[in-house]
Design an enzyme around this catalytic site. Structure first.
Site, PDB file in Angstrom:
ATOM      1  N   TYR A 107       0.838  -1.202   0.000  1.00  0.00           N
ATOM      2  CA  TYR A 107       0.000   0.000   0.000  1.00  0.00           C
ATOM      3  C   TYR A 107       0.872   1.250   0.000  1.00  0.00           C
ATOM      4  O   TYR A 107       0.572   2.220  -0.693  1.00  0.00           O
ATOM      5  CB  TYR A 107      -0.936  -0.005   1.211  1.00  0.00           C
ATOM      6  CG  TYR A 107      -1.998  -1.060   1.116  1.00  0.00           C
ATOM      7  CD1 TYR A 107      -3.182  -0.829   0.423  1.00  0.00           C
ATOM      8  CD2 TYR A 107      -1.814  -2.307   1.709  1.00  0.00           C
ATOM      9  CE1 TYR A 107      -4.157  -1.805   0.327  1.00  0.00           C
ATOM     10  CE2 TYR A 107      -2.783  -3.295   1.624  1.00  0.00           C
ATOM     11  CZ  TYR A 107      -3.947  -3.032   0.932  1.00  0.00           C
ATOM     12  OH  TYR A 107      -4.904  -4.002   0.826  1.00  0.00           O
ATOM     13  N   ASN A 130     -12.755  -0.209  -5.096  1.00  0.00           N
ATOM     14  CA  ASN A 130     -12.561  -0.499  -6.515  1.00  0.00           C
ATOM     15  C   ASN A 130     -13.746  -1.319  -7.019  1.00  0.00           C
ATOM     16  O   ASN A 130     -13.949  -2.438  -6.564  1.00  0.00           O
ATOM     17  CB  ASN A 130     -11.247  -1.277  -6.686  1.00  0.00           C
ATOM     18  CG  ASN A 130     -11.073  -1.864  -8.056  1.00  0.00           C
ATOM     19  OD1 ASN A 130     -11.671  -1.424  -9.027  1.00  0.00           O
ATOM     20  ND2 ASN A 130     -10.238  -2.884  -8.136  1.00  0.00           N
ATOM     21  N   CYS A 138      -6.706  -4.987  -7.724  1.00  0.00           N
ATOM     22  CA  CYS A 138      -6.467  -4.658  -6.323  1.00  0.00           C
ATOM     23  C   CYS A 138      -5.916  -5.857  -5.546  1.00  0.00           C
ATOM     24  O   CYS A 138      -5.310  -5.678  -4.489  1.00  0.00           O
ATOM     25  CB  CYS A 138      -7.739  -4.124  -5.678  1.00  0.00           C
ATOM     26  SG  CYS A 138      -9.201  -5.104  -5.954  1.00  0.00           S
ATOM     27  N   HIS A 139      -6.059  -7.056  -6.096  1.00  0.00           N
ATOM     28  CA  HIS A 139      -5.512  -8.246  -5.418  1.00  0.00           C
ATOM     29  C   HIS A 139      -3.989  -8.248  -5.415  1.00  0.00           C
ATOM     30  O   HIS A 139      -3.381  -8.993  -4.662  1.00  0.00           O
ATOM     31  CB  HIS A 139      -6.052  -9.520  -6.067  1.00  0.00           C
ATOM     32  CG  HIS A 139      -5.662  -9.704  -7.493  1.00  0.00           C
ATOM     33  ND1 HIS A 139      -6.331  -9.086  -8.540  1.00  0.00           N
ATOM     34  CD2 HIS A 139      -4.676 -10.438  -8.061  1.00  0.00           C
ATOM     35  CE1 HIS A 139      -5.767  -9.439  -9.681  1.00  0.00           C
ATOM     36  NE2 HIS A 139      -4.755 -10.259  -9.425  1.00  0.00           N
ATOM     37  N   GLU A 165      -1.175 -16.085 -11.041  1.00  0.00           N
ATOM     38  CA  GLU A 165      -0.264 -15.170 -11.729  1.00  0.00           C
ATOM     39  C   GLU A 165       1.197 -15.491 -11.438  1.00  0.00           C
ATOM     40  O   GLU A 165       2.095 -14.787 -11.908  1.00  0.00           O
ATOM     41  CB  GLU A 165      -0.586 -13.728 -11.310  1.00  0.00           C
ATOM     42  CG  GLU A 165      -1.959 -13.289 -11.771  1.00  0.00           C
ATOM     43  CD  GLU A 165      -2.314 -11.873 -11.339  1.00  0.00           C
ATOM     44  OE1 GLU A 165      -1.507 -11.217 -10.638  1.00  0.00           O
ATOM     45  OE2 GLU A 165      -3.413 -11.416 -11.699  1.00  0.00           O
TER      46      GLU A 165
END
Length: 169
Positions: A107, A130, A138-139, A165
């Site tokens: 963050y 979001n 946002c993950h 990912e």
């Protein structure tokens, strides 16, 4: 005038996704079916009263989501989104889209990216508001110590998306 929005439901490896698109084909909201009330609140917060008509999202949106889950981790980068929030929120959401798949940021690092290094809490709040999860990733935001922090779709789903990912968490 209320925007004409279509609600589609897509099966994915991490649960049923709700995809809200406008008449131009832009994604206005994306969330998981088990968080539909949250998605509806965010839509109302950002756009006022909306009418959702069940239907199909444009093929390019559906195909991009399918391609992402099939392993093309850049497929969602090409999906058009239309958000409506404060200038600060839009800055955060834009910065989120610049985080490549397979990478995470804290963050604090995200706050620094938008030129507001002291706005860590505000970045967290914007992240949580979001309306277009996964496409606006946002993950990919984690705690400063590398731990997974809250995720509107649930921490286990966040872990699954990051693992998809290639992020070891």
């Amino acid at each position: 005038m209320r925007p004409e929005l279509t609600l589609d439901r897509l099966a994915t490896p991490v649960g049923e996704m709700l995809v809200v698109t406008d008449a131009g084909g832009a994604v206005r909201a994306l969330d998981f079916a088990d968080y539909e009330p949250r998605m509806l609140r965010l839509l109302a917060r950002h756009w006022g009263p909306v009418d959702l008509t069940p239907g199909r999202a444009p093929d390019r949106v559906r195909d991009a989501i399918a391609a992402y889950f099939a392993g093309d981790l850049t497929a969602l980068d090409r999906v058009p989104v239309k958000t409506n929030g404060t200038t600060f929120q839009k800055d955060v959401w834009s910065a989120l889209r610049s985080i490549p798949a397979g990478e995470t940021v804290s963050y604090g690092a995200l706050a620094a990216r938008i030129g507001r290094p002291r706005a860590v809490r505000a970045v967290g709040l914007a992240n949580g508001r979001n309306p277009v999860g996964v496409i606006v990733p946002c993950h990919r935001v984690i705690g400063a110590n590398g731990t997974l922090t809250g995720y509107a779709g649930g921490v286990e789903r966040k872990r699954a998306l990051l693992a998809h990912e290639g992020v070891m968490v």
